[in-house]
Design an enzyme around this catalytic site. Structure first.
Site, PDB file in Angstrom:
ATOM      1  CG  ASP A  63      -1.989  -0.972   1.247  1.00  0.00           C
ATOM      2  OD1 ASP A  63      -1.962  -1.890   0.407  1.00  0.00           O
ATOM      3  OD2 ASP A  63      -2.886  -0.839   2.099  1.00  0.00           O
TER       4      ASP A  63
ATOM      5  CG  HIS B 264       2.278   0.141   4.385  1.00  0.00           C
ATOM      6  ND1 HIS B 264       2.028  -0.725   5.416  1.00  0.00           N
ATOM      7  CD2 HIS B 264       1.140   0.862   4.203  1.00  0.00           C
ATOM      8  CE1 HIS B 264       0.785  -0.527   5.850  1.00  0.00           C
ATOM      9  NE2 HIS B 264       0.224   0.431   5.136  1.00  0.00           N
TER      10      HIS B 264
HETATM   11 ZN    ZN Z   1      -2.647   3.203   3.235  1.00  0.00          ZN
END
Ligand code: ZN
Length: 276
Positions: free
Chosen positions: A61, A207
Site C-alpha cells: 500500500d 507498505h
Molecule cells: Zn494506506
C-alpha cells in the site's frame, strides 16, 4: 380500571414504536465495527478468502515510491511472484511510469484513494472525488481501470461499501495479516509476523514506502515459498475461492463471502500516520 389498562397499553405501544424506529441506521454505525457486517454483502468485502490450495496474496500500500517500489518490483520479478499494489493517486500522478511497469509485469493495481483520508468520516461527494481521480490516474498510467479498492485505514461504512460497489464496481479488500510495518519495527519483526500469521487464502498487508519492509521481503518471500505458499493477485485469489463449508446453503461457488475472521481493527491506526 379498564381505562388505566388501555392507557398502559397505549403507552407501551408508543415506547415500542419509538424504540424500534430509533434503531440506528447502518450509516451511523461506528466504522470500526463495519467489517463484521461484511457477510451481509456477499462478494463485496474480503479480509481473506477460503481457497482449496496454498494461495496467498501479498499487497503493498501507499506507493508508488520512487526508490523502493522499483526495488520491490525487481525482487518480485526474480521470484516470479505476482502481487497487488494499492496505490495513492497523488503518487501515481507523480510516478506513472512505476505503476505502468508494475501492471506490465503482471501485478494488480488497486485504488487506495487520492490522498489517504478517512472515508468513514467523509461526505459521499468527497469520497467520490477521491476515488474517481485515482481511478483516472491508474487508467492513464496502465490503460486499465482498477476493480479493487482498499479504503485508507480500512475505514469505510457499510453504506459506503454498497454505493461504492454499485457505482464503481469495486470489490473492497481488507486483510487478515498485518505486520504493522508502518510502525517500522525492523525487518526481522515484519518477516516473523507475516510468517506466523499467513494461512492459505490470506491477504497480507504491508507498505512499499518503508525501507524496513523492502529489506524484510527477500527472506520473507523465501520463507513463504519454503512453506509451500503460492502467490497470486487479489483478484486471482478471489477467483480461486471456494464456498466455505458449514455455512448458509445459499452460499455457492461464485457467491463468495468475506471471511469472518476477526477484523483487523481498521481504524486502530492513528490517522495522520502512513498506516494501511
Ligand atoms: Zn494506506
Amino acid at each position: 380500571m379498564f381505562f388505566y389498562r388501555l392507557l398502559l397499553f397505549c403507552f407501551a405501544t408508543l415506547i415500542a414504536t419509538l424504540w424500534l424506529g430509533g434503531e440506528p441506521t447502518p450509516a451511523t454505525h461506528d466504522p470500526t465495527h463495519e467489517e463484521r457486517a461484511a457477510p451481509d454483502e456477499p462478494g463485496i468485502t474480503f479480509n481473506s478468502v477460503h481457497v482449496a490450495g496454498p494461495y496467498i496474496a501479498m499487497t503493498f500500500d501507499d506507493g508508488p515510491s520512487a526508490t523502493l517500489t522499483p526495488k520491490l518490483l525487481d525482487l518480485l520479478a526474480a521470484h516470479h511472484i505476482k502481487a497487488t499494489f494499492f496505490v495513492i493517486g497523488e503518487n501515481v500522478a507523480e510516478h506513472p511510469e512505476i505503476v505502468a511497469r508494475a501492471a506490465r509485469e503482471g501485478h494488480e493495481i488497486g485504488n487506495h484513494s487520492w490522498s489517504h483520508p478517512n472515508f468513514g468520516k467523509m461526505s459521499d461527494e468527497n469520497v467520490r472525488r477521491q476515488l474517481w481521480r485515482t481511478d483516472d490516474a491508474i487508467k492513464n498510467a496502465t490503460g486499465k481501470r482498477p476493480t479493487l479498492l482498499r479504503p485508507p485505514y480500512g475505514s469505510i461504512t457499510a453504506r459506503e461499501k454498497r454505493w461504492i460497489h454499485d457505482e464503481f464496481g469495486y470489490q473492497i479488500i481488507l486483510w487478515d495479516v498485518d505486520p504493522n510495518d508502518w510502525k517500522r519495527p525492523g525487518p526481522a519483526v515484519v518477516r516473523n509476523r507475516i510468517l506466523q500469521e499467513t494461512r492459505p487464502g490470506s491477504i497480507v498487508l504491508s507498505h512499499d514506502i518503508h525501507p524496513g519492509t523492502i529489506e524484510a521481503m527477500p527472506s520473507t518471500l523465501d520463507a513463504l515459498e519454503a512453506k509451500g505458499f503460492k502467490f497470486v493477485t487479489v483478484s486471482e485469489l478471489i477467483r480461486a475461492a471456494t464456498a466455505r463449508p458449514a455455512r448458509s446453503p445459499a452460499e455457492a461457488p461464485g457467491n463468495v463471502r468475506a471471511a469472518v475472521t476477526p477484523s483487523p481493527s481498521p481504524t486502530s491506526a492513528p490517522s495522520g500516520d502512513q498506516a494501511q
